[in-house]
Design a protein around this motif. Structure first.
Motif, PDB file in Angstrom:
ATOM      1  N   ALA A  90       1.767   0.362  -5.026  1.00 45.41           N
ATOM      2  CA  ALA A  90       0.350   0.420  -4.669  1.00 45.41           C
ATOM      3  C   ALA A  90      -0.285  -0.963  -4.674  1.00 45.41           C
ATOM      4  CB  ALA A  90      -0.401   1.330  -5.633  1.00 45.41           C
ATOM      5  N   SER A  91      -1.345  -1.109  -3.888  1.00 50.06           N
ATOM      6  CA  SER A  91      -2.118  -2.340  -3.890  1.00 50.06           C
ATOM      7  C   SER A  91      -3.103  -2.331  -5.048  1.00 50.06           C
ATOM      8  CB  SER A  91      -2.871  -2.505  -2.572  1.00 50.06           C
ATOM      9  OG  SER A  91      -3.427  -3.808  -2.482  1.00 50.06           O
ATOM     10  N   VAL A 124      -5.046   4.394  -8.279  1.00 47.73           N
ATOM     11  CA  VAL A 124      -3.813   5.158  -8.439  1.00 47.73           C
ATOM     12  C   VAL A 124      -3.972   6.317  -9.411  1.00 47.73           C
ATOM     13  CG1 VAL A 124      -1.437   5.032  -9.258  1.00 47.73           C
ATOM     14  CG2 VAL A 124      -2.338   3.232  -7.790  1.00 47.73           C
ATOM     15  N   GLN A 137      -6.075   0.174  -4.902  1.00 45.58           N
ATOM     16  CA  GLN A 137      -5.868   1.615  -4.790  1.00 45.58           C
ATOM     17  C   GLN A 137      -6.127   2.241  -6.159  1.00 45.58           C
ATOM     18  OE1 GLN A 137      -1.851   1.459  -2.373  1.00 45.58           O
ATOM     19  NE2 GLN A 137      -2.961   3.328  -1.782  1.00 45.58           N
ATOM     20  N   TRP A 143      -3.667  -0.969 -13.383  1.00 40.69           N
ATOM     21  CA  TRP A 143      -4.495   0.146 -12.935  1.00 40.69           C
ATOM     22  C   TRP A 143      -5.053   0.838 -14.164  1.00 40.69           C
ATOM     23  CZ3 TRP A 143      -0.173  -1.585 -10.546  1.00 40.69           C
ATOM     24  CH2 TRP A 143      -0.292  -1.898  -9.180  1.00 40.69           C
ATOM     25  N   PHE A 149       0.851  -1.186   0.000  1.00 42.43           N
ATOM     26  CA  PHE A 149       0.000   0.000   0.000  1.00 42.43           C
ATOM     27  C   PHE A 149       0.886   1.236   0.000  1.00 42.43           C
ATOM     28  CE2 PHE A 149      -3.415  -2.829   1.136  1.00 42.43           C
ATOM     29  CZ  PHE A 149      -4.551  -2.190   0.644  1.00 42.43           C
ATOM     30  N   ALA A 150       0.498   2.229  -0.790  1.00 43.02           N
ATOM     31  CA  ALA A 150       1.302   3.436  -0.953  1.00 43.02           C
ATOM     32  C   ALA A 150       0.533   4.662  -0.480  1.00 43.02           C
ATOM     33  CB  ALA A 150       1.682   3.610  -2.421  1.00 43.02           C
ATOM     34  N   THR A 151       1.274   5.628   0.050  1.00 40.96           N
ATOM     35  CA  THR A 151       0.747   6.952   0.335  1.00 40.96           C
ATOM     36  C   THR A 151       1.911   7.933   0.309  1.00 40.96           C
ATOM     37  OG1 THR A 151      -0.688   8.254   1.801  1.00 40.96           O
ATOM     38  CG2 THR A 151       0.950   6.842   2.857  1.00 40.96           C
ATOM     39  N   ASN A 156      -2.661   1.665   6.433  1.00 44.24           N
ATOM     40  CA  ASN A 156      -2.362   2.754   5.507  1.00 44.24           C
ATOM     41  C   ASN A 156      -3.323   3.922   5.705  1.00 44.24           C
ATOM     42  OD1 ASN A 156      -0.639   3.548   3.212  1.00 44.24           O
ATOM     43  ND2 ASN A 156      -2.549   3.566   2.055  1.00 44.24           N
ATOM     44  N   GLU A 208      -0.226   8.602  -5.301  1.00 43.38           N
ATOM     45  CA  GLU A 208       0.089   7.231  -4.902  1.00 43.38           C
ATOM     46  C   GLU A 208       1.026   6.621  -5.935  1.00 43.38           C
ATOM     47  OE1 GLU A 208      -3.749   5.427  -4.504  1.00 43.38           O
ATOM     48  OE2 GLU A 208      -4.161   6.375  -2.562  1.00 43.38           O
ATOM     49  N   VAL A 240       5.569   3.350   1.871  1.00 43.77           N
ATOM     50  CA  VAL A 240       4.982   2.078   1.451  1.00 43.77           C
ATOM     51  C   VAL A 240       4.903   1.129   2.632  1.00 43.77           C
ATOM     52  CG1 VAL A 240       7.230   1.196   0.682  1.00 43.77           C
ATOM     53  CG2 VAL A 240       5.129   0.139  -0.180  1.00 43.77           C
TER      54      VAL A 240
END
Length: 384
Positions: free
Chosen positions: A333-334, A339, A337, A372, A220-222, A311, A328, A289
């Protein structure tokens, strides 16, 4: 696609042509023969195509930009089966959209990448006990807040917050054979439990990085702007949140965090090289991440939901601190997400226009699974 794995260096043009089905170790080994490299993956077993189409972050990125912004040409097959090229002089709109565009516009066969005369560097891994995480976060904030950052210095901080025996690791590199560069001074006073840093080739340095041998992973990203306060809050979240116990409750359940500092020079270079799809704000930022690993598919949903909740805690903390950045990082990323919706209104609009032009029947939106996809507009369509 794995047969598209050739790498060829063209010294007169200072570029390399790289097959989309290769892996980065093969690319680096070939280019090491000429004492040059490219802005590529930090984990050498990662595939070339996926990293570049997700934008690609490198140990060279503060100095030379994202991997996608170092692409000179995309050779690709469009939805109608035709072979074309996208570059600064031909199909310029497609060229820009491909930088962060994933598999939305075509199938890339070959990337042409800029090369740089880098071989010998100082770098490796410093190991720390987990109780040093607050000190490491404080050092990271100091490292990122320098008004004139040394662009030859790059690093990534990881901490295995469910496994104190592993602790924290600092992957660091100075892109010249200079020992203990002053750029890393904030970290030097923190006691280590191990240290592999030395002068070596960049390929050797990256080959020494460790990936835990677990069969299942989720990310997971932020993103956020770095401050002492947000790092303090994150240190508390990733060591005390109840989701950690959920992750640990299954066989092999592990969590690693990754802190990736991003300098504004990376963003400036992207704009100078014709722009990309990402919509990045021109501020120093951190791409954060969460990596969760485990063994059994029976735990897939449980681990995914726990990591997503963790997250969300970090996102909420950065919003409360008013340092949240919506972007993101696709490569971290999951699967659920959204994106591309974080690229901003203009980026999404430009990508939809490109999709209408090069794939009017939406082959890559409707018939190609995975990846994505472009988000639908307010009318539930892809720009129609």
């Amino acid at each position: 696609m794995s047969s598209f794995n050739q790498t060829q260096y063209h010294p007169h043009r200072k570029v390399a042509t790289v097959g989309a089905g290769g892996k980065w170790l093969g690319v680096y080994n070939e280019l090491d023969r000429y004492n040059v490299t490219v802005v590529g993956g930090r984990v050498v077993d990662v595939g070339v195509g996926g990293l570049i189409l997700g934008c690609g972050l490198s140990y060279l990125s503060d100095l030379y930009g994202l991997t996608c912004d170092n692409v000179v040409n995309f050779e690709m097959v469009l939805a109608d089966g035709s072979l074309t090229n996208a570059n600064a002089n031909h199909n310029q709109d497609l060229f820009k959209a491909m930088k962060g565009g994933a598999n939305n516009f075509g199938i890339v066969t070959t990337f042409t990448l800029k090369t740089y005369a880098i071989n010998q560097v100082w770098g490796g891994i410093k190991f720390y006990s987990l109780d040093q995480l607050p000190a490491l976060f404080a050092a990271m904030q100091e490292y990122q807040s320098k008004p004139k950052k040394d662009l030859y210095a790059n690093l990534m901080l990881q901490a295995f917050t469910t496994n104190a025996s592993v602790g924290a690791v600092l992957n660091m590199v100075y892109l010249k054979p200079v020992v203990n560069a002053s750029a890393f001074a904030p970290f030097y006073s923190i006691p280590t439990t191990g240290d592999t840093t030395k002068i070596q080739s960049l390929t050797q340095m990256m080959s020494g990085q460790q990936v835990p041998p677990l069969p299942r992973w989720d990310w997971f990203a932020t993103s956020f702007r770095p401050t002492a306060s947000i790092y303090q809050k994150i240190a508390d979240i990733v060591t005390k949140a109840p989701e950690l116990a959920t992750i640990q409750s299954t066989a092999g359940g592990s969590l690693a965090i990754g802190v990736q500092p991003i300098n504004t020079n990376l963003i400036r270079i992207g704009n100078a090289h014709g722009g990309n799809s990402l919509g990045l704000k021109n501020v120093n930022q951190t791409w954060f991440v969460l990596d969760a690993g485990w063994i059994s598919s029976d735990a897939d949903a449980m681990i995914h939901n726990a990591t997503r909740a963790l997250n969300t805690r970090i996102k909420d903390a950065s919003k409360a601190e008013r340092v949240y950045e919506p972007y993101e990082f696709m490569n971290d990323a999951s699967w659920d997400q959204d994106v591309i919706s974080t690229y901003g209104v203009e980026g999404q609009r430009n990508m939809r226009q490109v999709q209408r032009k090069y794939d009017p029947n939406m082959v890559f939106q409707k018939l190609v699974p995975g990846g994505w996809k472009l988000p639908k507009d307010d009318y539930g369509e892809y720009g129609y």
